[in-house]
Scaffold this motif. Structure first.
Motif, PDB file in Angstrom:
ATOM      1  N   SER A 124      38.217  43.723  42.028  1.00 64.30           N
ATOM      2  CA  SER A 124      37.273  42.894  41.302  1.00 64.30           C
ATOM      3  C   SER A 124      35.885  43.511  41.490  1.00 64.30           C
ATOM      4  O   SER A 124      35.314  43.455  42.571  1.00 64.30           O
ATOM      5  CB  SER A 124      37.392  41.492  41.907  1.00 64.30           C
ATOM      6  OG  SER A 124      36.387  40.654  41.467  1.00 64.30           O
ATOM      7  N   LEU A 125      35.364  44.127  40.438  1.00 62.66           N
ATOM      8  CA  LEU A 125      34.128  44.915  40.566  1.00 62.66           C
ATOM      9  C   LEU A 125      32.899  44.163  40.062  1.00 62.66           C
ATOM     10  O   LEU A 125      32.969  43.396  39.104  1.00 62.66           O
ATOM     11  CB  LEU A 125      34.247  46.235  39.784  1.00 62.66           C
ATOM     12  CG  LEU A 125      35.414  47.173  40.083  1.00 62.66           C
ATOM     13  CD1 LEU A 125      35.157  48.537  39.466  1.00 62.66           C
ATOM     14  CD2 LEU A 125      35.636  47.326  41.576  1.00 62.66           C
ATOM     15  N   LEU A 158      34.576  44.456  45.209  1.00 66.98           N
ATOM     16  CA  LEU A 158      33.944  45.756  45.470  1.00 66.98           C
ATOM     17  C   LEU A 158      32.717  45.964  44.598  1.00 66.98           C
ATOM     18  O   LEU A 158      32.628  45.400  43.519  1.00 66.98           O
ATOM     19  CB  LEU A 158      34.930  46.886  45.126  1.00 66.98           C
ATOM     20  CG  LEU A 158      36.205  47.050  45.952  1.00 66.98           C
ATOM     21  CD1 LEU A 158      37.087  48.098  45.295  1.00 66.98           C
ATOM     22  CD2 LEU A 158      35.859  47.450  47.377  1.00 66.98           C
ATOM     23  N   PRO A 159      31.794  46.833  45.074  1.00 64.36           N
ATOM     24  CA  PRO A 159      30.737  47.266  44.146  1.00 64.36           C
ATOM     25  C   PRO A 159      31.359  48.135  43.047  1.00 64.36           C
ATOM     26  O   PRO A 159      32.464  48.654  43.214  1.00 64.36           O
ATOM     27  CB  PRO A 159      29.784  48.080  45.027  1.00 64.36           C
ATOM     28  CG  PRO A 159      30.545  48.421  46.252  1.00 64.36           C
ATOM     29  CD  PRO A 159      31.627  47.407  46.419  1.00 64.36           C
ATOM     30  N   ALA A 160      30.607  48.283  41.969  1.00 70.39           N
ATOM     31  CA  ALA A 160      31.178  48.921  40.780  1.00 70.39           C
ATOM     32  C   ALA A 160      31.007  50.423  40.791  1.00 70.39           C
ATOM     33  O   ALA A 160      30.357  50.993  39.917  1.00 70.39           O
ATOM     34  CB  ALA A 160      30.539  48.322  39.530  1.00 70.39           C
ATOM     35  N   ASP A 161      31.563  51.109  41.792  1.00 68.90           N
ATOM     36  CA  ASP A 161      31.492  52.560  41.716  1.00 68.90           C
ATOM     37  C   ASP A 161      32.845  53.189  42.032  1.00 68.90           C
ATOM     38  O   ASP A 161      33.689  52.609  42.709  1.00 68.90           O
ATOM     39  CB  ASP A 161      30.392  53.111  42.627  1.00 68.90           C
ATOM     40  CG  ASP A 161      30.717  52.880  44.074  1.00 68.90           C
ATOM     41  OD1 ASP A 161      31.395  53.708  44.693  1.00 68.90           O
ATOM     42  OD2 ASP A 161      30.303  51.806  44.593  1.00 68.90           O
ATOM     43  N   TYR A 162      32.982  54.368  41.537  1.00 70.17           N
ATOM     44  CA  TYR A 162      34.234  55.108  41.650  1.00 70.17           C
ATOM     45  C   TYR A 162      34.684  55.263  43.096  1.00 70.17           C
ATOM     46  O   TYR A 162      35.850  55.039  43.428  1.00 70.17           O
ATOM     47  CB  TYR A 162      34.051  56.475  40.980  1.00 70.17           C
ATOM     48  CG  TYR A 162      35.065  57.492  41.418  1.00 70.17           C
ATOM     49  CD1 TYR A 162      36.392  57.376  41.003  1.00 70.17           C
ATOM     50  CD2 TYR A 162      34.699  58.537  42.257  1.00 70.17           C
ATOM     51  CE1 TYR A 162      37.340  58.294  41.428  1.00 70.17           C
ATOM     52  CE2 TYR A 162      35.640  59.453  42.681  1.00 70.17           C
ATOM     53  CZ  TYR A 162      36.956  59.332  42.268  1.00 70.17           C
ATOM     54  OH  TYR A 162      37.887  60.219  42.693  1.00 70.17           O
TER      55      TYR A 162
END
Lengths: 481, 481
Positions: B225-226, A453-457
């Motif tokens: 996995s970010l 995933l992208p790194a956002d909430y």
């Protein structure tokens, strides 16, 4: 709790020093054990003799106990004694093996016992897994939760302690040796390192990875890598042990089974001295199923229990000589050529303890069943998803359990104990390949890979709630998600 | 031994069913604990509140106990109670953590405890290693000999049990989450899988190997996995836990320390309720040294012990902010940028529990010492050669011990306990590289590689006796050979 004036913990020498008792002052035990022919030839041989085979027939030996002496105590007295010692501080009786010293190996002086506090492992209540496969009371006996990560410690403590005793008695034993690529060499090396006794591990060159070897290497064993196969190594080990008084630690040495036998006693003890209905043991060389069977039989002989559990031996389909023999009511036995199996420690076509095992299994209401590669891998993964983390051999036992439940041979109300033989940390590569879907010929139906995933909430939040919704209130089979 | 009419082993539901006691009938405990500010702000908050930081100052919380209630029992009464329960079958009191429930987390109903029979690990008498480094009584507390292979299980059982209790009480908690590449995520996933509670592990993509992830994956955690680094993952986890009622399992959650605190109690119990002279703990995020210190302090508060051991925190030189602060008498503290170290789990430049740890260490006669990469690797290997098989963090503690003995700060007659935090099976690659001489910048002086030979008896025999002769009667430093 047995207390002494000064603290006497897991320290042979402090214990002895603080009580100011010289090493030789040990009261002789009224209990006796000796080697006898497993096939019934006459003759008794001292346990401190260097002897692996019956001098009459050349077959394996058993350790035999003076049952009359053991019967001089009542069941209640034994239970009380074993309970009093269990996990306590008086060396070496806190060990699950040495707390049962009288029925294991009575003649070794406490100061010569080499122990890592073996046994007393968790009887894991596999509640979720049991529900999923239809067993109300499923328990996993975690024998691999130990010093070196496998059940082999239970037997190795007896063998290495006997060697230490013999050396103390003046017997010249330059070293202890085995040919093994796995748990046996790890356990031998660790116990010898603790005792300061040289250990030798002999292996086929280029057929063993450093990962398999790291335990014996780290524990200081002399590791000889020979230009041959495993059988060739075994030949060299035998010759060394015959000609040089080097002590043999492979599984023809029946001392090890005495320690492993305590698995049965501990199971019964952990159920407050009641016998479970079914015990399932993975089987390769068949020493462990023999030991566990003998443990129950000895307990019945001395009145500790009055019935036997059903005993199930679980084999990998690719190394199944016992299963084939069972299918013919044990009337015939033929070695097979074992094929490569994920359950590598039981990849054995001609088990050392075959005769002993058949003799024991005939005494029980027993079953031998087999599991395919996919069945054993799926069973391991399914169990992991409910909190376990065991070796593929435990997976063989679990797969066999699932089969027997489906076939109606094990009922949902029966109390079932599965023997787990090693910690999953010894088999991370197998698990990794399963979860990455890289095990050939199988679907890895319980694989649980990462989600990228992208790194956002918000992405994380959505992924989590999608997974929760998909799983539903009880989760999909086995998976928490 | 506490016995019930029917067998009540490690099975919450059977135990409850067989005694026919409904879940709600648990007698309220006279003992109480609550969250309070670790820095001393006023306020008490229930342990089943979802709260990680002090509402006044924003600092970490402590679990605080009603000491007056605990003091209503004498030391002898507590010792007797703890000894009676130790490793017995009445769920969950056979666990080393839950056998001390009153001083850990009294309010959780037994049926909501999620336990893998944690604790009661071996106090390994490191006799050979002690002799080699000049300590008469050296003990290694094997906290890594556990369900998931690390000491984290001791704390995670408390945290996950509290979540199960809260869910049973009707609190909406959709999942438990952490950002961790190692032992924490393994432990969280296993306990949640056992309980059937969804677990979430959040990790930086491409910075973590599958091998590191195999435990949480196998145990069914949802693994995200970010595209970020570790700090980025931590930010997402915190936001999820704040906004979605997902429960936070990282080490700012002070419930975990309550379980880890039992390490101290168990040490004292295993020495028949006497206090050792020195306890050495590896330190990274500093939760464990805080927990162990607090365990001793609590025991002193309630009269279980009347003196404290010296407490040593061992840091890797490449991640040594506490060591630097100690060098200035704890008057200043500055985070450092941690450099890559073999002791990967303590590669932390700005420890979460820094304030708590300094507060605790100031209460003790304490030392903080550091170990270089070569020192920690050699100490691990030296210990392995005497039968141990521990993680590199244990190696840091052992290296620091060796330094302090050489410097005369620890005397040979002192009883020393080294806390081993994880099983070596989690670090076979590190050990392998050491023994293959592949760790850069060090000589691998205790490496023990295999010897390659042709497959005949005479070559093997000669190699063995050459090695035996070279080793001499006592073996070369550490090596059995």
């Amino acid at each position: 709790m047995e207390k002494s004036p000064a603290p006497e913990i897991m320290a042979p020498s402090t214990a002895v020093q603080s009580a100011a008792v010289p090493l030789t002052a040990t009261t002789p035990s009224p209990f006796r054990a000796w080697f006898g022919c497993a096939s019934g030839c006459a003759g008794q041989y001292p346990l401190n003799e260097i002897l692996y085979y019956c001098p009459s027939c050349g077959g394996l030996l058993d350790v035999q106990h003076d049952l009359d002496a053991l019967r001089t105590r009542t069941a209640q007295e034994w239970q009380h004694l074993f309970d009093e010692r269990y996990r306590r501080t008086l060396y070496p009786y806190g060990s699950g093996v040495w707390g049962k010293k009288e029925i294991v190996c009575p003649a070794i002086a406490d100061a010569n016992v080499v122990s890592t506090y073996e046994g007393a492992t968790n009887m894991y209540w596999a509640e979720r897994l049991g529900k999923q496969i239809g067993i109300d009371e499923l328990w996993v006996k975690q024998c691999g939760n130990s010093h070196t990560g496998s059940f082999k410690d239970l037997g190795m403590t007896v063998l290495v302690s006997m060697v230490k005793q013999m050396i103390a008695d003046g017997v010249h034993i330059p070293a202890v040796a085995c040919a093994s690529t796995g748990d046996t060499s790890a356990s031998l090396a660790a116990y010898c390192a603790a005792a300061g006794i040289p250990a030798i591990v002999i292996l086929p060159r280029n057929r063993v990875s450093t990962a398999q070897l790291i335990q014996p290497m780290a524990n200081g064993a002399l590791t000889l890598s020979l230009d041959t196969d495993f059988d060739g190594c075994m030949r060299v080990v035998r010759e060394l042990c015959t000609r040089e008084n080097i002590y043999l630690a492979n599984s023809m040495n029946s001392l090890r089974l005495e320690g492993q036998k305590t698995i049965s006693v501990e199971i019964v003890q952990q159920f407050d001295w009641t016998v479970p209905d079914v015990v399932i043991v993975p089987g390769g060389n068949l020493g462990n199923v023999t030991a566990i069977g003998r443990g129950f039989l000895l307990m019945r002989e001395i009145g500790l229990i009055d019935r036997l559990p059903r005993l199930v031996c679980a084999q990998a389909e690719r190394a199944n000589p016992l299963y084939r023999s069972f299918a013919k009511d044990f009337k015939t036995y033929r070695p097979v050529k074992a094929k490569k199996t994920l359950a590598s420690a039981i990849q054995i076509g001609d088990p050392v303890s075959i005769k002993k095992a058949i003799r024991v299994l005939k005494t029980f209401d027993s079953i031998v069943e087999q599991a395919s590669e996919e069945e054993l891998a799926d069973a391991t993964a399914l169990a992991d998803l409910t909190g376990l983390f065991n070796c593929p051999h435990t997976g063989v036992a679990l797969a066999v359990l699932i089969k027997l439940v489906r076939a109606g041979q094990i009922q949902s109300h029966e109390r079932v104990v599965v023997i787990s033989t090693a910690h999953g940390l010894k088999f991370v590569e197998f698990k990794r390949r399963y979860h990455e879907g890289r095990l050939r010929g199988m679907a890895s139906q319980y694989a649980n890979g990462p989600i990228e995933l992208p790194a956002d909430y918000h992405s994380a939040r959505d992924a989590i709630f999608r997974a929760l919704e998909k799983a539903g209130p009880t989760g999909r089979a086995g998976l928490t998600f």
